[in-house]
Every structure is written in C-alpha cells, then in structure tokens.
Motif scaffolding. Structure first.
Motif, PDB file in Angstrom:
ATOM      1  N   ARG A 472       0.829  -1.102  -0.074  1.00 59.90           N
ATOM      2  CA  ARG A 472       0.011  -0.057  -0.010  1.00 59.90           C
ATOM      3  C   ARG A 472       0.854   1.386   0.031  1.00 59.90           C
ATOM      4  N   THR A 473       2.120   1.058   0.256  1.00 60.62           N
ATOM      5  CA  THR A 473       3.052   2.406   0.109  1.00 60.62           C
ATOM      6  C   THR A 473       3.512   2.518  -1.235  1.00 60.62           C
ATOM      7  N   GLY A 474       3.059   1.932  -2.166  1.00 58.50           N
ATOM      8  CA  GLY A 474       3.391   2.276  -3.778  1.00 58.50           C
ATOM      9  C   GLY A 474       4.742   1.961  -4.032  1.00 58.50           C
ATOM     10  N   ARG A 475       5.319   2.758  -4.934  1.00 56.51           N
ATOM     11  CA  ARG A 475       6.917   2.465  -5.187  1.00 56.51           C
ATOM     12  C   ARG A 475       7.464   4.046  -4.638  1.00 56.51           C
ATOM     13  N   GLY A 476       8.914   3.721  -5.017  1.00 58.96           N
ATOM     14  CA  GLY A 476       9.708   4.854  -4.409  1.00 58.96           C
ATOM     15  C   GLY A 476      10.817   4.537  -3.668  1.00 58.96           C
ATOM     16  N   ASP A 477      11.616   5.069  -3.126  1.00 58.60           N
ATOM     17  CA  ASP A 477      12.810   4.889  -2.312  1.00 58.60           C
ATOM     18  C   ASP A 477      12.107   4.536  -0.851  1.00 58.60           C
ATOM     19  N   MET A 478      12.979   3.825  -0.013  1.00 66.26           N
ATOM     20  CA  MET A 478      12.558   3.369   1.082  1.00 66.26           C
ATOM     21  C   MET A 478      12.009   4.394   2.167  1.00 66.26           C
ATOM     22  N   SER A 479      12.660   5.593   2.183  1.00 66.14           N
ATOM     23  CA  SER A 479      12.409   6.565   3.199  1.00 66.14           C
ATOM     24  C   SER A 479      11.126   7.120   2.853  1.00 66.14           C
ATOM     25  N   SER A 480      10.663   7.189   1.578  1.00 68.48           N
ATOM     26  CA  SER A 480       9.478   7.750   1.332  1.00 68.48           C
ATOM     27  C   SER A 480       8.282   6.688   1.527  1.00 68.48           C
ATOM     28  N   ARG A 481       8.662   5.336   1.343  1.00 68.43           N
ATOM     29  CA  ARG A 481       7.653   4.421   1.541  1.00 68.43           C
ATOM     30  C   ARG A 481       7.394   4.169   2.931  1.00 68.43           C
ATOM     31  N   PHE A 482       8.459   4.279   3.805  1.00 67.83           N
ATOM     32  CA  PHE A 482       8.390   4.202   5.396  1.00 67.83           C
ATOM     33  C   PHE A 482       7.408   5.380   5.738  1.00 67.83           C
ATOM     34  N   ARG A 483       7.669   6.505   5.050  1.00 68.42           N
ATOM     35  CA  ARG A 483       6.586   7.661   5.433  1.00 68.42           C
ATOM     36  C   ARG A 483       5.293   7.480   4.966  1.00 68.42           C
ATOM     37  N   ARG A 484       4.984   6.919   4.005  1.00 69.99           N
ATOM     38  CA  ARG A 484       3.459   6.702   3.659  1.00 69.99           C
ATOM     39  C   ARG A 484       2.881   5.733   4.372  1.00 69.99           C
ATOM     40  N   LEU A 485       3.930   4.356   4.758  1.00 66.60           N
ATOM     41  CA  LEU A 485       3.394   3.304   5.550  1.00 66.60           C
ATOM     42  C   LEU A 485       2.994   3.831   6.905  1.00 66.60           C
ATOM     43  N   ARG A 486       3.626   4.735   7.577  1.00 69.80           N
ATOM     44  CA  ARG A 486       3.365   5.572   8.836  1.00 69.80           C
ATOM     45  C   ARG A 486       2.117   6.286   8.749  1.00 69.80           C
ATOM     46  N   ASN A 487       1.654   6.785   7.477  1.00 69.22           N
ATOM     47  CA  ASN A 487       0.670   7.761   7.203  1.00 69.22           C
ATOM     48  C   ASN A 487      -0.791   7.019   6.643  1.00 69.22           C
ATOM     49  N   LEU A 488      -0.552   5.611   6.492  1.00 71.47           N
ATOM     50  CA  LEU A 488      -1.746   4.784   5.992  1.00 71.47           C
ATOM     51  C   LEU A 488      -2.966   5.004   6.953  1.00 71.47           C
ATOM     52  N   PRO A 489      -4.245   4.830   6.590  1.00 66.62           N
ATOM     53  CA  PRO A 489      -5.302   5.085   7.357  1.00 66.62           C
ATOM     54  C   PRO A 489      -5.333   4.151   8.573  1.00 66.62           C
ATOM     55  N   GLY A 490      -5.918   4.492   9.589  1.00 63.09           N
ATOM     56  CA  GLY A 490      -6.143   3.522  10.651  1.00 63.09           C
ATOM     57  C   GLY A 490      -6.663   2.519  10.588  1.00 63.09           C
ATOM     58  N   ALA A 491      -7.807   2.299   9.676  1.00 70.70           N
ATOM     59  CA  ALA A 491      -8.622   1.027   9.145  1.00 70.70           C
ATOM     60  C   ALA A 491      -7.489   0.024   8.395  1.00 70.70           C
ATOM     61  N   ASP A 492      -6.577   0.670   7.617  1.00 73.57           N
ATOM     62  CA  ASP A 492      -5.706  -0.423   7.176  1.00 73.57           C
ATOM     63  C   ASP A 492      -4.711  -1.153   8.122  1.00 73.57           C
ATOM     64  N   TRP A 493      -4.079   0.058   9.019  1.00 78.66           N
ATOM     65  CA  TRP A 493      -3.375  -0.896  10.255  1.00 78.66           C
ATOM     66  C   TRP A 493      -4.195  -1.550  10.974  1.00 78.66           C
ATOM     67  N   GLY A 494      -5.491  -1.147  11.295  1.00 81.17           N
ATOM     68  CA  GLY A 494      -6.398  -1.971  12.127  1.00 81.17           C
ATOM     69  C   GLY A 494      -6.678  -3.354  11.654  1.00 81.17           C
ATOM     70  N   LYS A 495      -6.676  -3.533  10.374  1.00 83.52           N
ATOM     71  CA  LYS A 495      -6.912  -4.690   9.641  1.00 83.52           C
ATOM     72  C   LYS A 495      -5.956  -5.795   9.813  1.00 83.52           C
TER      73      LYS A 495
END
Length: 660
Positions: A472-495
C-alpha cells in the motif's frame, strides 16, 4: 431512601424509553422535525436515569445495605471492596440493570455523535434502540427487580458472592462482554431503521461499521478475559471448554466479524446490502439467544445466572418479537435493497463473501452443537452431551479455510482481480511458512501435525498482513515508502493488526494443544520430582486466613538445570459463608511456556495430590486477543468514519437538497 430513588429512576427511565420509542418514529414517518428532534434529549435523559439507578444499587452494595434482598444474597461485610462493587453485576438482577445501562449508553452515544446522520434515520435508530430498552425494562421491573427489600428484622450479614466470581478477571469480564452483546443492538437498530426507510447505501455501511467494530472489540476483550479466568482460576488447566455460555458469546463474535467485513462491501461497492442487513439482525439475535441460554435454566453451566423458567419465557418472547418483527420487515423490504455493484468471481467482494460464508456457517455449527442436547431431550427424551471433540472436528476446518483465504482476499482488488498477480508478492511468505512448518515437524518429539500446521497458518496470515501494508506504500525509495506506511489510514493498520492477532491466538492454541504435558501424583512435603525438564519440590503446606476465606496454601519451588526459576503458591480456598471451595493455580508465566501447579486434597498417608502442567505458548492465546483488540482501536481511530457523512451533509446543505 437512596434505594427507593434508584427504583424510581428506573421506572422513570422506562417511561422515557416509551416516549422515545413512539414520538420520534411518528415524527420520522410524518417528517415533523420537532417530533424527530426529541429523540436526542430523551436518549440522554434515559441514560442519566438508568445511570442514577445503577449508582443507587452500587451504593447499596458498597455500604452493605442488608435491607436489600440482592445485597443479602450476593454480598458480605468481609468481602474486599472490588468484589462488593463487582457483586452489583455478579448476579441476575444486577447484571440485567447493567445490560439496560449499556443499552441506554449506546443510544445516548448515537444521539451525541450521530449529528452526521440524516434526521429521519437518526430518529428511527433512536426509536428502535428505545424499543429494545422498553422490552428489557419490562423484564427487569416485572420479573427481576433488583430493588426488592427483605422483611424486618434485616439480616446482620449477607450470604456472600459466588466464590468463583471473586476474582479480578471475572470482575471485569461481564461489563466488557455486555458492552459487546448490547453494542450489537446498535447494528440491529441501524438495520431496522434502514428497512423502515427502504434505503441502504454506502453512507449507511459507513455509519454502521464503527458501532459494529466497537461491539466486536468489546466482545473480543470480554471473551479473552473469560478464557484467561478459566485458565488460572478453575484449576483444570484449560482455556476453553466449549461450555454453552462460552458459545453464547462466541456466536455473536463470529457474526459480528462477518458483519464488519460485509459492511465494507456495502460501503465500498454498494453490494451485499440484503446480506449485510440480515447479518445485523442475526448478530443481535444471537446476543438475545445467549441471554436466554444464561438466564432461563435450560442449560447447566458455571457461568449461568438464573434458573427461572418464567424469566426464560419472557426473554424468549423478547427474542420472538424483535427477531420475528425484524425478519418480517426484512422479507417485505428485500426487493428495495437492490445491489448496484457488480463484481467478478476473482475479486475482493467475492473474497469477503467467502469470508462471510465461513464465519456464518461456523457460527451455525456452534449453535447446533450448543442447543442439540436441549433439542434431543425435548424431542426424543434422551440426555445427550456435545463436547469438545464435536466442536473441534466441526469448527476447525472453517477456521483453517478462513486463515488460508485472509491474506489473498485482503490483497485482491475491488470489482475484478487477477489471482496470479495477487499471489505474486505472497509466494515468499508461503515458502517461509511451509519451511517453518517442516522445521517444527522435524524438531518436535511427537509426530502431531497440529503445531506445524498452526505455525504455517499463523505465519501465512501475519506475513500476508505485512506484505499487504508494504504494497500500500506504492513505489519509490525506502524513506518515502516508510513515510507513506506511517501515514496509512487507521483502518488499514487496524486490519493488519487484527489479522495478526488472530494468527498469534491460533498459533498459541495449536502449540498449547500439541505440546502441553501433564503429571498427576501424590507428594510428601520435602519431595522433589521431575517433569518435562523441570524439577518440582513441595516445600510446605499451610493454612492461611484470607479476608473471607481460609486457604490451604502450598509452597512449591521450580528448578531447571539445578537452578531455581520460581517459587509458586497454589491454593485451595474454602469460603465458609458460601460453603464452596475454589482452586487457585500457581503459575510461572513465561514467553514460551507456563509452569502450572495445582494443589489437591490431602491423602491418607499424609501426602498431597499435585497436578503439574507445562503449557507451551499459553500466553500467546491472550496476547493475540489483546492484539486483535488493539487492531479494533486503530480501526476506530480512522477519521474517515467521522468525516465522510459530515461531508455528505455539508454538500447537501450547499445544494439545497435535504440529506435524507
């Protein structure tokens, strides 16, 4: 005086509920804004009145007011304060008052936080919720009044609370369980209100999900607490017995999980509308069935509250009226709930349908096994017992299929997907899961497949959840993907967290069942014996007085490789007022195993019966429940549940079209 005020407040709450049941419903039918608007203050007033009534009963227990019959039967002056308070709901009448308190609380929350609902739907939801309250107010006031006095002269002391309930786990287990049971009434109220309106859309699916999620979350915590209590308090070393009352809470949990996943399809694709409405009705219906089983006397259980057939008939009537009425309305309105979304056989919608079928059929299997002894006795005059072997054999295959499908279904796209493409990032997880299972099979001393299969399924589900998050973080370098991972919606993390918690619990169950070992013997004081790599020494047995009990307490040292790892004090408590003994296991909890000791009865030769268990991965069972609950909290924190309907309402106001 305070007790009389509590009784009076309960009667007033019933009258308020009658008004709340009728006036907003008429107002919604006639489109009278003033009549619809009274639902919110009435819901708040009803909650405040029931809260005052519950506070009055709590005051009677805390102050040991033995002029009240309920306090006499369920309290004692020597009882610790925690159990004086928990004694309020540790009986039939008090627990029903807690039931209506929670029922009113959920109705009030719908009034406080339901500003995003359309006026007609909000009025109808609160009216349906009040109608449930009216039924249970009648049940309490006419058959289970907690405020009955005893005749003078008043007793100087009470008969004490059931000793099995005098435990921290059981003090908090019923409130959480009731929050789950009763919380499903909100899904029922939303379903019936939508049927009356003849409209089920994506907004409805988004509105009903947080209420169902909250109920499922509380049920998860309540069931986990009950299982934990059974493990350490009853002294038999098990965590689940397939007791009818355990099943009574498990069936709504399964249906609530199905409803959660089905509502996602309604929200995202406006499909499965009829099925979702039916699940909402059935989930609360099984909560009422559980209430009937616990309080009617038709079953025998350590958990049962009452054995009064008259009360059972009343609850059966409530069940018949609400389920019969809701299902009749469902049949009449089914044609109006036409699905808009079309999806292929390989799609997330199909995966969620498969999930729903497995959970619903599993709940039905548990239901059949639970009531079959009752049916056999009534219909055939035969006394039968349906135990763990039936449930294990009939229920387990559905859970295996469910865990196999979870990672794939979570990653399939909506509407139409490609199974080969979806499986591509999961092959690594599958290979590692199978390799781990093969390693466990090779290393374990026995040849049971249970633990390797349990590990493979748990790793498959957890690894699949992590892969899903990363994709769900898409593509890109690791730092940007980790940033998008942290900002994923609560429902995605909850699942992801909830699915991982289920995996942890499943592996804990598999590991404990496959690898636990047991030793039963008679030991003299000073004896040391070996079991499963541990040495156990019975050092002393003494009589120790407690607040309202006398304990036979053993002091036992546990050694491993000649080193002392724990000193445990298993007890056998005798409660003289209740005239009932209980066992308190001595447990050395560990990350990978528990050492579990139980002291039994004295023997003729001066020895003591000792039971020793080594229980691998026992704590993983409840850790998984905690993780599942944490996932529910993350999902509830998703702000999309709070803003979507509000945005819809604002758009309607801007265009001048009523948001109905």
């Amino acid at each position: 005086m305070i007790v009389e005020l509590g009784h009076f407040a309960l009667v007033l709450a019933a009258l308020v509920a009658i008004v709340q049941m009728t006036v907003p419903m008429v107002g919604a039918a006639r489109r009278w804004p003033g009549w619809m608007a009274v639902a919110e203050p009435l819901a708040t007033l009803q909650f405040l009145l029931v809260a005052a009534s519950f506070a009055a009963l709590t005051y009677a227990f805390v102050t040991s007011d033995f002029s009240l019959r309920l306090v006499v039967l369920n309290s004692h002056t020597l009882k610790p304060m925690l159990y004086k308070v928990s004694g309020v709901w540790g009986n039939h009448e008090g627990s029903m008052l807690l039931w209506v308190l929670i029922l009113a609380l959920f109705g009030a929350c719908a009034a406080w936080f339901g500003g995003n609902l359309t006026p007609t739907l909000r009025a109808r939801v609160l009216a349906v919720q009040a109608s449930i309250s009216v039924a249970f107010y009648g049940f309490i006031l006419f058959t289970s009044n907690p405020f009955l006095r005893v005749a003078e002269p008043f007793p100087m002391n009470g008969e004490d609370l059931n000793p099995l309930l005098q435990d921290p786990g059981l003090a908090f287990h019923p409130p959480f369980l009731y929050l789950g049971y009763v919380g499903l009434s909100m899904a029922f109220s939303f379903a019936v209100a939508a049927l009356i309106e003849g409209k089920v859309d994506a907004a409805w699916g988004r509105w009903v999900r947080p209420w169902t999620l909250a109920a499922w979350l509380f049920l998860t915590i309540g069931i986990g607490l009950g299982s934990w209590w059974a493990y350490y308090e009853l002294g038999w070393g098990g965590f689940w017995f397939w007791d009818p009352v355990e099943n009574a809470s498990f069936m709504p949990w399964l249906l609530a999980a199905a409803l959660l996943h089905s509502a996602i399809v309604v929200e995202k694709r406006e499909a499965l509308k009829s099925w979702t409405i039916l699940l909402a009705i059935l989930a609360f219906g099984f909560s009422l069935i559980g209430t009937f089983l616990v309080r009617s006397g038709v079953i025998t259980s350590v958990h049962a509250f009452a054995n009064d057939p008259e009360r059972g008939v009343y609850i059966l009537a409530i069940l018949a009226v609400f389920m019969g009425g809701a299902l009749s309305l469902y049949a009449a309105r089914a044609s109006a709930m036409e699905a808009k979304g079309v999806f292929g056989l390989v799609s997330r919608e199909s995966a969620l349908v498969f999930n729903n079928v497995l959970l619903a059929v599993a709940a039905f299997v548990v239901f059949v096994g639970t009531i079959w002894p009752l049916v056999a006795e009534m219909a055939f005059g035969r006394k039968l017992s349906v135990g763990a072997p039936f449930f294990d054999a009939a229920f387990t295959p559905f859970m295996v299929l469910l865990t196999l499908a979870l990672p794939i279904g979570a990653m399939l796209p909506w509407k139409r997907g490609n199974l080969k493409r979806t499986l591509q990032p999961l092959w690594g997880v599958l290979v590692l899961a199978l390799a781990g299972a093969a390693l466990i099979w090779t290393l374990q001393t026995g040849r049971s497949m249970l633990a390797p299969i349990g590990f493979a399924l748990a790793f498959w589900v957890t690894g699949g959840a992590l892969v899903d998050l990363w994709k769900r973080t898409g593509r890109g370098d690791m730092s940007s993907r980790f940033r998008r991972l942290r900002n994923l919606p609560g429902a995605d993390w909850g699942k992801a967290i909830s699915h991982s918690g289920l995996a942890v619990t499943l592996f804990g169950i598999a590991g404990l069942t496959a690898w636990e070992s047991e030793d039963i013997r008679v030991a003299q004081i000073g004896d040391r014996f070996e079991h499963a790599g541990y040495e156990i020494e019975l050092q002393d047995v003494s009589r120790v007085p407690g607040p309202n009990y006398v304990s036979t307490m053993a002091t036992m040292a546990v050694y491993q490789n000649g080193r002392e790892v724990a000193v445990l004090t298993p007890e056998k408590r005798d409660y003289p007022v209740a005239q009932m003994p209980t066992s308190e296991a001595g447990i050395d909890n560990g990350f990978l195993r528990d050492v579990y000791l139980v002291i039994g009865d004295p023997q003729a030769d001066g020895g003591w019966a000792i039971r020793t268990y080594i229980k691998p991965f026992a704590n993983w069972i409840w850790a998984g429940c905690i993780i599942m609950g944490l996932g529910g909290v993350f999902s509830l924190s998703d702000r999309r549940y709070r803003v979507a309907a509000g945005a819809r309402k604002r758009r309607s106001a801007a265009t001048g079209v009523p948001a109905e």
